[in-house]
Every structure is written in structure tokens, then in C-alpha cells.
Design a protein around this motif. Structure first.
Motif, PDB file in Angstrom:
ATOM      1  N   UNK A 147      36.643   9.342  34.907  1.00  0.00           N
ATOM      2  CA  UNK A 147      35.052   9.270  35.004  1.00  0.00           C
ATOM      3  C   UNK A 147      35.426   8.550  36.013  1.00  0.00           C
ATOM      4  N   UNK A 148      34.276   8.783  37.680  1.00  0.00           N
ATOM      5  CA  UNK A 148      33.887   8.449  38.754  1.00  0.00           C
ATOM      6  C   UNK A 148      33.616   6.981  38.819  1.00  0.00           C
ATOM      7  N   UNK A 149      33.142   6.990  38.252  1.00  0.00           N
ATOM      8  CA  UNK A 149      33.251   5.046  37.633  1.00  0.00           C
ATOM      9  C   UNK A 149      34.000   4.623  37.548  1.00  0.00           C
ATOM     10  N   UNK A 150      34.418   3.581  38.508  1.00  0.00           N
ATOM     11  CA  UNK A 150      36.147   3.241  38.041  1.00  0.00           C
ATOM     12  C   UNK A 150      35.980   1.910  36.819  1.00  0.00           C
ATOM     13  N   UNK A 151      34.765   1.122  36.103  1.00  0.00           N
ATOM     14  CA  UNK A 151      34.314   0.731  35.541  1.00  0.00           C
ATOM     15  C   UNK A 151      34.125   1.052  34.314  1.00  0.00           C
ATOM     16  N   UNK A 152      33.539   2.364  34.183  1.00  0.00           N
ATOM     17  CA  UNK A 152      33.441   3.315  32.834  1.00  0.00           C
ATOM     18  C   UNK A 152      34.853   3.884  32.784  1.00  0.00           C
ATOM     19  N   UNK A 153      35.651   4.227  33.415  1.00  0.00           N
ATOM     20  CA  UNK A 153      36.873   5.259  33.115  1.00  0.00           C
ATOM     21  C   UNK A 153      37.425   3.653  32.615  1.00  0.00           C
ATOM     22  N   UNK A 154      38.118   2.493  33.100  1.00  0.00           N
ATOM     23  CA  UNK A 154      38.160   1.644  32.560  1.00  0.00           C
ATOM     24  C   UNK A 154      38.588   1.411  30.859  1.00  0.00           C
ATOM     25  N   UNK A 155      36.985   1.194  30.198  1.00  0.00           N
ATOM     26  CA  UNK A 155      36.590   0.922  29.379  1.00  0.00           C
ATOM     27  C   UNK A 155      36.702   1.725  28.697  1.00  0.00           C
ATOM     28  N   UNK A 156      36.999   3.562  29.143  1.00  0.00           N
ATOM     29  CA  UNK A 156      37.245   4.233  28.176  1.00  0.00           C
ATOM     30  C   UNK A 156      39.175   4.856  27.670  1.00  0.00           C
ATOM     31  N   UNK A 157      39.144   4.337  28.736  1.00  0.00           N
ATOM     32  CA  UNK A 157      41.174   4.087  28.494  1.00  0.00           C
ATOM     33  C   UNK A 157      41.274   3.382  27.649  1.00  0.00           C
ATOM     34  N   UNK A 158      41.099   1.789  27.634  1.00  0.00           N
ATOM     35  CA  UNK A 158      41.315   0.605  26.591  1.00  0.00           C
ATOM     36  C   UNK A 158      40.606   0.943  25.214  1.00  0.00           C
ATOM     37  N   UNK A 159      39.867   2.044  24.604  1.00  0.00           N
ATOM     38  CA  UNK A 159      39.213   2.602  24.356  1.00  0.00           C
ATOM     39  C   UNK A 159      40.588   3.399  23.223  1.00  0.00           C
ATOM     40  N   UNK A 160      41.146   4.995  23.696  1.00  0.00           N
ATOM     41  CA  UNK A 160      42.520   5.118  23.396  1.00  0.00           C
ATOM     42  C   UNK A 160      43.916   4.316  22.879  1.00  0.00           C
ATOM     43  N   UNK A 161      44.001   4.014  21.358  1.00  0.00           N
ATOM     44  CA  UNK A 161      45.372   3.601  21.218  1.00  0.00           C
ATOM     45  C   UNK A 161      45.888   4.313  20.332  1.00  0.00           C
ATOM     46  N   UNK A 162      46.902   4.123  20.435  1.00  0.00           N
ATOM     47  CA  UNK A 162      48.589   4.516  19.916  1.00  0.00           C
ATOM     48  C   UNK A 162      49.687   4.254  19.171  1.00  0.00           C
ATOM     49  N   UNK A 163      49.551   4.465  18.278  1.00  0.00           N
ATOM     50  CA  UNK A 163      50.685   3.841  17.347  1.00  0.00           C
ATOM     51  C   UNK A 163      51.203   4.690  16.390  1.00  0.00           C
ATOM     52  N   UNK A 164      52.686   4.114  16.064  1.00  0.00           N
ATOM     53  CA  UNK A 164      53.442   4.676  14.904  1.00  0.00           C
ATOM     54  C   UNK A 164      54.367   3.868  13.751  1.00  0.00           C
ATOM     55  N   UNK A 165      54.613   4.207  12.844  1.00  0.00           N
ATOM     56  CA  UNK A 165      54.868   4.190  11.527  1.00  0.00           C
ATOM     57  C   UNK A 165      56.109   5.052  11.026  1.00  0.00           C
ATOM     58  N   UNK A 166      56.843   4.040  10.834  1.00  0.00           N
ATOM     59  CA  UNK A 166      58.309   4.891  10.186  1.00  0.00           C
ATOM     60  C   UNK A 166      58.194   3.798   8.696  1.00  0.00           C
ATOM     61  N   UNK A 167      59.328   4.131   7.905  1.00  0.00           N
ATOM     62  CA  UNK A 167      59.298   4.354   6.291  1.00  0.00           C
ATOM     63  C   UNK A 167      60.514   4.302   5.713  1.00  0.00           C
ATOM     64  N   UNK A 168      61.487   3.839   5.968  1.00  0.00           N
ATOM     65  CA  UNK A 168      62.939   4.097   5.201  1.00  0.00           C
ATOM     66  C   UNK A 168      63.153   3.434   3.790  1.00  0.00           C
ATOM     67  N   UNK A 169      63.430   4.137   2.507  1.00  0.00           N
ATOM     68  CA  UNK A 169      63.748   4.083   1.637  1.00  0.00           C
ATOM     69  C   UNK A 169      64.722   4.572   1.076  1.00  0.00           C
ATOM     70  N   UNK A 170      65.484   3.925  -0.210  1.00  0.00           N
ATOM     71  CA  UNK A 170      66.933   4.231  -1.197  1.00  0.00           C
ATOM     72  C   UNK A 170      66.443   3.546  -2.589  1.00  0.00           C
TER      73      UNK A 170
END
Length: 381
Positions: A39-62
Motif C-alpha cells: 500500500x502507498x501508506x508506509x504505516x498501513x503497509x507495516x501494519x498489514x504485513x505484520x498481520x501475516x503469520x507463517x507457521x509449520x508443524x511436523x509430527x513423526x511417530x512409531x
């Protein structure tokens, strides 16, 4: 993220055409999520990007089964591969949220996905979660969500580190882990009450059953008291059969979590379901499943859980055998957990399943008694 997903799918041997479809789909969603950051507004851009969260999960078993044939029964849908190291769930997830909008996308693989998404095909077979929602009120927590959603029914989820016990209960493995449809929900300002109504494609389905034009409905009511007692009621009403042979299914799940002391907690749960014997019939086949479990936590690193449960399906609505005397089973399990930090969990569980009243299990190489020693290592990042 796209590289990680592609690597995971290569390990599962998914055809190139399906892999390309998954990658394209994920790339499109990822771009949608990240567009606000330009977005054109730097402040709004920072707020939007910080709302995106990437995560991972791995579960192994026997799983080490202590009976003659080594195969697990057909009513087990989690950790069902024995005598080999395996991946129950490998998950990459993106979550995006701002004040009045939220979206989730999860791509997963593993033996859990193959067992529970067996009715789906192509891209859908690896679609753990895909939904969007928007807030209906500026002053209250009214939300409307659509897409592939986590199930509103039950105590347990697909991710092992969110559950008290290592293996899933009989009631959890034989009720929905996910659902597809629309949900209208409300959460009170004090976060004690949650109420939701749902319209769904069916019983643990992404695509609706072929030739079934009847949508399913459901409800959820959850309350947590000031003392910490949590009470939950949820239901499903619909049909999982084609219109020409429509059999209505009515299902209710109830659970209660009770803190006994600072270290000891208990959970009680009960499932009951009824399905028409035949189309337009006033007679029903009924099944039910009670459960009780207790969890003791010595400290944030060490805890122990014991669970006792039963499953009664005399007309084999949910669990089919080769015989005709119905399915009746009980199970006891005990597990110990070690959590050195919030990201890592190691578990060890001993579980005994006893099936009574059906000699067909011997004929089909499925033992009446299953003694299972299971170990798990989970990582969330």
C-alpha cells in the motif's frame, strides 16, 4: 513456502500435474495475503504485513503393536502405520488477520491426511484448511467464515500437541476432524460464551456426497466459568447418502473440562448418534461413545494423561466389521509427555483396545485385543 510444500509432496509421490496445481494455488493465495503490504501508506503497509503469520508443524511417530498380525483395525485413522517410522502430519500454514478480515490456508501431508481425506482427490487431498471470514459488527465479535474449516465437534484436533493424549480416542477418529461450509459465530466480550451455527457440505467432506443435494447443519455452544470449568455442546444434522437412499443422521457431542487442582484436570465427553434404518423410516440405528480422561502436570515440562473410553455401535453405522453382531469396544491408554520448550514435544503411550462380541476379527486378521506402544516427536515453528 512454495519450495517446502513441493518438497513435501515429492516425498509422497504425488503426480506432477497435481503438484503443479497445489503450488499454483498456494502461490495465488500467498500473493493475495501479501498484496496489502504494498500500500502507498508506509504505516498501513507495516501494519498489514505484520498481520501475516507463517507457521509449520511436523509430527513423526512409531507404533509397536503387541499382537500376532501387527495390523491396526479399520476404525483407527491416526497413527495407523505400524512397525515403521512415519509422518502423521506435516503442515505449512499461513494466517492473515486484520480488524475485520481473516483468512487461513494450510497445506499438509502424512498418514493422517491420507486416511482422513481419502474421499477427496487432487489438490483437495492435501488441503488441511482454507477459509476466509469477515467481522459483521464493529463493537461485538460476530464473524462469518466460509471454506474448509476445523471441525466444531469433539475434544481433539489433527495436531497432536494440542491434545492431552498421544493417540486419538475412538470417538475422535470416528467423527469429523474437518468440515466445509459456512459458519456464523459470536463470542462474548468476556470470552466466556461462544455460539455458532453452521451449514455444511456433509460429514467430514470437502466436496458434497455425489447425488446428495441436502446441506447439513450444525451448532456449537461453549461456556467457560470463572472457576475454569469449560462446557461444550455441538451437533450435526444431515445425510451422508445420495438423495435416492437418503438416511438422516442426527449426532450430538458433549464435553466438560474440570480443573481439580492447579496440576490436575479432568475431561468428560459423550457422543451419541442416530441414523435412519432406511429412507423415510421412523426407526433409527443408535451408537454412542463415553470418555473420561485426567491430566496431571508436574511442571511446564512434564505431564501425564490417563484415558478410559468405550464405543458401542451395535448396528455398525460408523464402524463396519465382516460379521453381523455389531461393534463394541473399550480402550485404556496412558501417556507421559516431555516438553522442553513450547516448540518441541516428545510423547510415549501405552494403549489397550479390547473388541468384544465379534469373531469376524479373527477371520480378517484383526485382533480382538490390541496392545500398542506408540512414541511421538512433534515440532512446531
Amino acid at each position: 513456502m512454495t519450495y517446502s510444500i513441493l518438497t513435501m509432496m515429492d516425498a509422497e509421490g504425488i503426480p506432477q500435474k497435481q503438484r503443479d496445481s497445489v503450488v499454483s494455488f498456494c502461490a495465488a493465495i500467498f500473493l493475495i495475503f501479501t498484496l496489502p503490504s504494498h500500500a502507498d501508506n508506509d504505516k498501513e503497509s507495516l501494519k498489514s504485513s505484520s498481520s501475516l503469520k507463517l507457521s509449520g508443524y511436523l509430527e513423526s511417530y512409531y507404533v509397536n503393536p503387541r499382537h500376532n498380525d501387527g495390523d491396526l483395525p479399520n476404525y483407527v485413522y491416526s497413527y495407523q502405520q505400524t512397525e515403521q517410522l512415519n509422518i502423521n502430519l506435516g503442515l505449512i500454514q499461513a494466517k492473515y488477520s486484520i480488524d475485520a478480515f481473516r483468512a487461513n490456508l494450510g497445506i499438509a501431508s502424512g498418514t493422517f491426511m491420507r486416511a482422513n481425506y481419502a474421499k477427496e482427490s487432487g489438490v483437495l487431498n492435501n488441503l488441511y484448511q482454507a477459509n476466509i471470514g469477515f467481522r459483521l459488527s464493529d463493537h461485538q465479535q460476530w464473524w462469518f467464515d466460509m471454506g474448509v474449516l476445523p471441525s466444531h465437534i469433539g475434544l481433539e484436533t489433527a495436531k497432536g500437541n494440542e491434545n492431552w493424549a498421544l493417540t486419538r480416542s475412538l470417538m475422535a477418529d470416528n467423527s469429523p476432524y474437518f468440515e466445509t461450509g459456512a459458519k456464523l459465530s459470536f463470542t462474548s466480550q468476556d470470552q466466556r460464551w461462544t455460539v455458532a451455527g453452521l451449514v455444511l457440505n456433509g460429514w467430514q467432506r470437502i466436496r458434497r456426497q455425489a447425488d446428495n443435494t441436502l446441506p447439513a447443519i450444525g451448532h456449537l455452544i461453549s461456556y467457560q466459568s470463572p472457576s475454569g470449568v469449560l462446557i461444550n455442546s455441538s451437533s450435526f444434522i444431515g445425510s451422508d447418502t445420495p438423495d435416492h437412499d437418503r438416511k438422516m443422521r442426527y449426532f450430538h457431542h458433549f464435553n466438560m473440562q474440570i480443573p481439580m487442582t492447579e496440576q490436575l484436570q479432568m475431561q468428560l465427553a459423550w457422543d451419541i448418534g442416530a441414523e435412519q434404518r432406511e429412507k423415510s423410516s421412523s426407526r433409527y440405528y443408535v451408537w454412542h461413545a463415553p470418555l473420561i480422561q485426567a491430566r496431571y502436570e508436574w511442571n511446564p515440562e512434564w505431564s501425564m494423561t490417563a484415558r478410559l473410553e468405550a464405543y458401542q455401535d451395535p448396528k455398525e453405522v460408523m464402524i463396519q466389521t465382516a460379521g453381523d453382531r455389531g461393534f463394541r469396544a473399550s480402550a485404556f491408554s496412558s501417556n507421559i509427555d516431555f516438553r522442553p520448550n513450547k516448540s518441541i514435544m516428545y510423547r510415549l503411550e501405552l494403549k489397550k483396545i479390547n473388541v468384544s462380541g465379534d469373531d469376524s476379527y479373527e477371520a480378517t486378521h484383526q485382533s480382538h485385543d490390541n496392545l500398542l506402544l506408540t512414541t511421538l516427536l512433534a515440532l512446531e515453528f
